[in-house]
Design an enzyme around this catalytic site. Structure first.
Site, PDB file in Angstrom:
ATOM      1  N   ASN A   6       7.217  -4.241   4.936  1.00 21.86           N
ATOM      2  CA  ASN A   6       6.139  -3.326   4.560  1.00 21.86           C
ATOM      3  C   ASN A   6       6.788  -2.125   3.892  1.00 21.86           C
ATOM      4  OD1 ASN A   6       4.041  -1.532   4.389  1.00 21.86           O
ATOM      5  ND2 ASN A   6       3.784  -1.250   6.599  1.00 21.86           N
ATOM      6  N   LYS A   8       5.407   0.342   2.329  1.00 21.66           N
ATOM      7  CA  LYS A   8       4.622   1.584   2.436  1.00 21.66           C
ATOM      8  C   LYS A   8       4.586   2.306   1.073  1.00 21.66           C
ATOM      9  CE  LYS A   8       5.727   1.613   7.282  1.00 21.66           C
ATOM     10  NZ  LYS A   8       5.835   2.329   8.537  1.00 21.66           N
ATOM     11  N   HIS A  93      -3.128  -1.650   9.549  1.00 23.92           N
ATOM     12  CA  HIS A  93      -1.861  -1.015   9.922  1.00 23.92           C
ATOM     13  C   HIS A  93      -2.156   0.318  10.614  1.00 23.92           C
ATOM     14  CE1 HIS A  93       1.937   1.105   9.595  1.00 23.92           C
ATOM     15  NE2 HIS A  93       2.493  -0.090   9.536  1.00 23.92           N
ATOM     16  N   GLU A  95      -0.981   3.149  10.333  1.00 22.33           N
ATOM     17  CA  GLU A  95      -1.107   4.312   9.439  1.00 22.33           C
ATOM     18  C   GLU A  95      -2.476   4.340   8.765  1.00 22.33           C
ATOM     19  OE1 GLU A  95       2.547   3.589   7.334  1.00 22.33           O
ATOM     20  OE2 GLU A  95       3.616   4.065   9.185  1.00 22.33           O
ATOM     21  N   GLU A 163       2.346  -4.027  16.788  1.00 24.48           N
ATOM     22  CA  GLU A 163       3.169  -2.874  16.427  1.00 24.48           C
ATOM     23  C   GLU A 163       2.789  -1.689  17.302  1.00 24.48           C
ATOM     24  OE1 GLU A 163       4.780  -3.049  12.180  1.00 24.48           O
ATOM     25  OE2 GLU A 163       2.736  -2.349  12.000  1.00 24.48           O
ATOM     26  N   GLY A 169       8.497   3.729  12.856  1.00 26.95           N
ATOM     27  CA  GLY A 169       9.186   4.808  12.126  1.00 26.95           C
ATOM     28  C   GLY A 169       9.839   5.840  13.025  1.00 26.95           C
ATOM     29  N   SER A 209      10.338  -0.143  14.164  1.00 30.75           N
ATOM     30  CA  SER A 209      11.765   0.184  14.166  1.00 30.75           C
ATOM     31  C   SER A 209      12.686  -1.019  14.338  1.00 30.75           C
ATOM     32  CB  SER A 209      12.069   1.235  15.242  1.00 30.75           C
ATOM     33  OG  SER A 209      11.377   2.426  14.965  1.00 30.75           O
TER      34      SER A 209
HETATM   35  P1  PGA Z   1       9.272   0.694  10.791  1.00 34.45           P
HETATM   36  O1  PGA Z   1       7.805   0.345  10.258  1.00 34.45           O
HETATM   37  O2  PGA Z   1      10.058  -0.600  10.829  1.00 34.45           O
HETATM   38  O3  PGA Z   1       9.830   1.673   9.800  1.00 34.45           O
HETATM   39  O4  PGA Z   1       9.121   1.270  12.162  1.00 34.45           O
HETATM   40  C1  PGA Z   1       7.128  -0.798  10.694  1.00 34.45           C
HETATM   41  C2  PGA Z   1       5.722  -0.836  10.132  1.00 34.45           C
HETATM   42  O5  PGA Z   1       5.120   0.230   9.997  1.00 34.45           O
HETATM   43  O6  PGA Z   1       5.196  -1.901   9.829  1.00 34.45           O
END
Ligand code: PGA
Length: 248
Positions: A6, A8, A93, A95, A163, A169, A209
């Site tokens: 992803n 982003k 997601h 976010e 997740e 993140g 992460s």
């Molecule tokens: P990250 O993001 O691996 O940077 O924690 C995962 C995601 O948001 O799908």
């Protein structure tokens, strides 16, 4: 195992071209390429399609609108995904849920829109730190699954991504055991709602992460079928490191 990147709001068209150039140079075999999924921002999708030519990777969008077309300034249309022959789309997601205020109904509407399309969702679910500390993880997952899948028939393929919001993140990865517990809960939900077969055939990814160092232990868990990777998917080295360390 599925390895989904992803990207982003990173990776413009040039960066995407460089990524796939390096990816090609990494000599990842064809079978493994098929296990790789990438989600660029939509303005980089055309560049990704061109740059990934000759590879067997899958491409998709990070989001779609709940409507196919019309007066929805700034949105992304499922019809365009179909025209570009992209088979996947992230839905829900965290976010999108927290920053863009997508609620359970919005996510359900997007899932329903895909029912009559060849595009499959990677539906993201997960609890916040507050919810986990209050012992509400399963309750939250159940509500997110119940609403999003309410009208999704057994015949419609989708992928799920667990997740935990507190792991996205932040560098705080869930322990393999913690993730496995949630994945088992999700698997059982699918068994109860649909069937044993549907539960077995639906991939459940872990995200939050994931790094080359953490992927080995997580990949050994019986109910973890792959990863949704943010930060570590931006570089071929770390993305490949995750693939190499994972056990399928
Ligand atoms: P990250 O993001 O691996 O940077 O924690 C995962 C995601 O948001 O799908």
């Amino acid at each position: 195992m599925i390895f989904a990147g992803n990207w982003k709001l990173n990776m413009g068209p040039k960066a995407v071209q460089n990524f796939f150039k390096e990816f090609k140079e990494a000599n990842i075999n064809e079978e493994t390429q098929k296990q790789c999924y990438f989600f660029p921002q939509n303005l980089s999708l055309s560049s990704a399609i061109a740059a990934a030519e000759g590879l067997n990777v899958n491409l998709g969008s990070q989001n779609i609108a709940a409507e196919k077309s019309g007066a929805f300034t700034g949105e992304n249309s499922l019809e365009v995904l179909e025209e570009l022959k992209l088979a996947y789309c992230l839905i829900g997601h965290s976010e999108r849920r927290s920053i863009f205020k997508e609620d359970l109904n919005d996510i359900r509407a997007k899932m329903n829109l895909l029912n009559s399309s060849a595009v499959s969702a990677i539906l993201c679910i997960g609890e916040s730190l507050e919810e986990r500390e209050a012992g509400k993880t399963n309750e939250v997952l159940k509500e997110q699954l119940e609403t999003a899948l309410l009208e999704v028939p057994e015949t419609k393929d989708f992928i799920l991504a667990y997740e935990p919001v507190w792991a996205i993140g932040t560098g705080k990865v869930a322990s393999p055991e913690m993730a496995e517990e949630a994945h088992l809960f999700v698997r059982n939900f699918l068994k109860e709602k649909y069937s044993e077969e549907k539960a077995k055939n639906t991939a459940i990814l872990y995200g939050g992460s994931v790094k080359p160092e953490s992927s080995k232990g997580l990949s050994q868990m019986p109910n973890i079928d792959g990863f949704l990777i943010g930060g570590a998917s931006l570089k071929v080295d770390s993305f490949k490191g995750i693939i190499d360390n994972s056990e399928s």
